[in-house]
Enzyme design. Structure first.
Site, mmCIF file in Angstrom:
data_model
loop_
_atom_site.group_PDB
_atom_site.id
_atom_site.type_symbol
_atom_site.label_atom_id
_atom_site.label_comp_id
_atom_site.label_asym_id
_atom_site.label_seq_id
_atom_site.Cartn_x
_atom_site.Cartn_y
_atom_site.Cartn_z
ATOM 1 N N GLY A 11 28.965 58.497 41.990
ATOM 2 C CA GLY A 11 27.836 57.949 42.660
ATOM 3 C C GLY A 11 27.535 58.783 44.080
ATOM 4 O O GLY A 11 27.537 58.015 45.087
ATOM 5 N N ARG A 92 23.064 45.520 42.767
ATOM 6 C CA ARG A 92 22.163 44.342 42.711
ATOM 7 C C ARG A 92 21.000 44.243 43.694
ATOM 8 O O ARG A 92 21.167 44.562 44.898
ATOM 9 C CB ARG A 92 22.979 43.064 42.553
ATOM 10 C CG ARG A 92 23.662 42.556 43.652
ATOM 11 C CD ARG A 92 24.169 41.198 43.683
ATOM 12 N NE ARG A 92 25.226 40.942 44.515
ATOM 13 C CZ ARG A 92 25.514 39.485 44.892
ATOM 14 N NH1 ARG A 92 24.904 38.560 44.524
ATOM 15 N NH2 ARG A 92 26.344 39.449 45.829
ATOM 16 N N ARG A 98 26.316 39.446 40.546
ATOM 17 C CA ARG A 98 26.701 40.875 40.118
ATOM 18 C C ARG A 98 26.881 40.821 38.595
ATOM 19 O O ARG A 98 26.662 42.084 38.135
ATOM 20 C CB ARG A 98 28.257 41.063 40.825
ATOM 21 C CG ARG A 98 27.983 41.047 42.312
ATOM 22 C CD ARG A 98 29.340 41.292 43.104
ATOM 23 N NE ARG A 98 29.021 41.311 44.518
ATOM 24 C CZ ARG A 98 29.637 40.113 45.156
ATOM 25 N NH1 ARG A 98 29.911 39.037 44.430
ATOM 26 N NH2 ARG A 98 29.434 40.250 46.633
ATOM 27 N N VAL A 129 34.701 50.218 41.790
ATOM 28 C CA VAL A 129 33.653 49.771 42.600
ATOM 29 C C VAL A 129 32.395 49.097 42.067
ATOM 30 O O VAL A 129 31.897 48.012 42.675
ATOM 31 C CB VAL A 129 33.461 50.861 44.010
ATOM 32 C CG1 VAL A 129 32.784 49.940 44.852
ATOM 33 C CG2 VAL A 129 34.678 51.082 44.509
ATOM 34 N N GLY A 130 31.841 49.863 41.530
ATOM 35 C CA GLY A 130 30.580 49.449 40.606
ATOM 36 C C GLY A 130 30.651 48.185 40.148
ATOM 37 O O GLY A 130 31.559 47.536 39.482
ATOM 38 N N ASN A 131 29.688 47.482 40.200
ATOM 39 C CA ASN A 131 29.515 45.881 39.779
ATOM 40 C C ASN A 131 29.101 45.723 38.343
ATOM 41 O O ASN A 131 28.262 46.605 38.069
ATOM 42 C CB ASN A 131 28.942 45.157 40.959
ATOM 43 C CG ASN A 131 29.577 44.667 42.079
ATOM 44 O OD1 ASN A 131 30.617 44.498 41.988
ATOM 45 N ND2 ASN A 131 29.028 45.034 43.197
ATOM 46 N N ASP A 159 36.255 41.653 50.202
ATOM 47 C CA ASP A 159 36.510 40.260 50.132
ATOM 48 C C ASP A 159 37.773 39.673 51.222
ATOM 49 O O ASP A 159 37.551 38.879 51.982
ATOM 50 C CB ASP A 159 36.541 39.568 48.692
ATOM 51 C CG ASP A 159 35.530 40.299 47.917
ATOM 52 O OD1 ASP A 159 34.291 39.844 48.055
ATOM 53 O OD2 ASP A 159 35.807 40.827 47.006
ATOM 54 N N ARG A 162 36.676 40.520 54.340
ATOM 55 C CA ARG A 162 35.857 39.584 55.105
ATOM 56 C C ARG A 162 36.512 38.264 55.336
ATOM 57 O O ARG A 162 36.213 37.571 56.511
ATOM 58 C CB ARG A 162 34.908 39.372 53.821
ATOM 59 C CG ARG A 162 33.925 40.190 53.805
ATOM 60 C CD ARG A 162 32.909 40.188 52.584
ATOM 61 N NE ARG A 162 31.792 41.197 52.567
ATOM 62 C CZ ARG A 162 31.208 41.406 51.329
ATOM 63 N NH1 ARG A 162 31.514 40.814 50.206
ATOM 64 N NH2 ARG A 162 30.330 42.471 51.387
ATOM 65 N N HIS A 187 35.440 39.417 41.579
ATOM 66 C CA HIS A 187 34.327 39.911 42.861
ATOM 67 C C HIS A 187 33.258 39.512 42.468
ATOM 68 O O HIS A 187 32.238 40.131 42.286
ATOM 69 C CB HIS A 187 34.550 41.313 42.793
ATOM 70 C CG HIS A 187 33.655 41.863 44.167
ATOM 71 N ND1 HIS A 187 33.681 41.430 45.532
ATOM 72 C CD2 HIS A 187 32.562 42.821 44.162
ATOM 73 C CE1 HIS A 187 32.885 42.191 46.260
ATOM 74 N NE2 HIS A 187 32.136 42.729 45.250
#
Ligand code: NAI
Ligand code: OAA
Length: 335
Positions: A11, A92, A98, A129-131, A159, A162, A187
């Protein structure tokens, strides 16, 4: 420790990669004494844009960046790599969960799992990483049976960061004063951000976060939902999903995995569950607290889990079981 690393980022023409590549190439992740060969994979349609990213990386004139390979060829991308940072996937949009991305993204992680199996070093460390990140990671691990399941992780560090930042903001302290928050599970909006074992430095003392915050209603309510829904809040505001903070979290995850966690601290990573810890079912990628040293990561075991936490931890495991069912159906129906 090796002084040369081959690092694949997929990506690579996308928005997270644009915030990520400089830090990896600059030595902020694997250290200034290591030279990095960057392999940048994106789909054919994005090769022109990817070429522009290569030009910019060259223009950064970074001493640690040994080589840049931009490609849409999966075999070329995965051959002999030390790290695979699998970002490339559809993001998304507003109103989606997700897991709604599973249909669109599962085939990417099936193909890349097979590529890991066929071309990567057996010691490769994989960060998905990609959901939906946990289930995509499980798909990749399932498609690469000769690579240890311990080598497959997914990103829940965003997360974790955060949660840490919410507590630090509330207490008006630096984020570095807050330690040992935990993200349990998926996630997704069912994740459980847990500060019951977290501490905050007050003077020379590390005090339990709940004792210093003194507001259990907030800790059990708005704090949790703010972290759970932060990704959606960013999409609502930016009309694009998080990128700068995601890239920072990827760097934190990779750096800790490579160098180890600081003494006395743990972090959160989505890791393979073999069914032995905290009642988490086997064969899920589930976020847990881990400590990392030169031998790899170890789950921080023995933390007390109260009834309320148990319910939250089971709810997020149940969502992962549902996602796994869908993923396994996809794997058995596709060749
Ligand atoms: N786990 C986490 O904490 C987070 C995960 N994400 C997820 O990361 C993913 C990427 O997000 P963005 O960079 O914002 O998306 P983006 O759309 O800006 O970039 C994605 C890139 O992946 C490429 N791509 C698509 N299929 C590919 C394939 N088969 N091989 C290689 N590259 C491929 C696309 O061409 C595009 O350049 C999304 O799934 C997003 O939901 C985003 C933020 C945080
Ligand atoms: O919310 C999203 O779709 C992007 C993401 O994973 C995040 O920001 O945590």
């Amino acid at each position: 420790m090796t002084d040369q690393l081959k690092v694949l980022v997929t990506g690579a023409a996308g928005q997270i990669a644009y915030s990520l590549l400089y830090s990896i190439a600059n030595g902020d992740v694997f250290g200034k004494n290591v030279s990095v060969s960057l392999i940048l994979l994106d789909i054919e349609m994005m090769q022109e844009a990817l070429g522009g990213v290569v030009l910019e990386l060259q223009d950064c004139a970074l001493p640690n960046l040994k080589k840049i390979t931009a490609t849409c060829n999966v075999q070329e991308a995965f051959t002999d790599i030390d790290y695979a940072v699998l970002v490339g996937a559809m993001p998304r949009r507003q109103g989606m969960e997700r897991k709604d991305l599973l249909k669109a993204n599962a085939k990417i992680f099936k193909e890349q799992g097979k590529a890991l199996e066929n071309y990567a070093k057996k010691s490769v460390k994989v960060l998905v990483v990609g959901n939906p990140a946990n289930t995509n990671c499980l798909i990749a691990a399932t498609c690469a049976p000769s690579i240890s399941k311990e080598n497959f992780t997914c990103l829940t560090r965003l997360d974790h960061n955060r949660a840490k930042a919410q507590i630090a903001t509330r207490l008006e302290v630096a984020t570095s004063a807050v330690r040992n928050v935990i993200i349990w599970g998926n996630h997704s909006s069912t994740q459980y951000p847990d500060v019951r074992h977290a501490t905050v430095s007050v003077g020379d003392e590390a005090k339990p976060v709940p004792l210093v915050v003194k507001d259990d209603a907030w800790l059990n309510g708005d704090f949790i939902t703010t972290v759970q829904k932060r990704g959606a809040a960013i999409i609502a505001a930016r009309k694009l999903s998080s990128a700068m903070s995601a890239a920072k979290a990827i760097c934190d995850h990779l750096r800790d995995w490579h160098f180890g966690t600081p003494k006395g601290e743990w972090t959160s990573m989505g890791i393979y569950s073999n069914g032995s810890n905290y009642g988490v079912p086997e064969n899920l990628i589930y976020s847990m607290p881990v400590k990392i040293d030169e031998n790899g990561y170890t789950i921080v075991d023995g933390l007390e889990i109260d009834d309320r936490s148990r319910v939250r931890m089971d709810a997020t495991a149940n969502e992962l079981l549902e996602e796994r069912n869908e993923a396994m159906k996809f794997l058995s129906q596709s060749d």
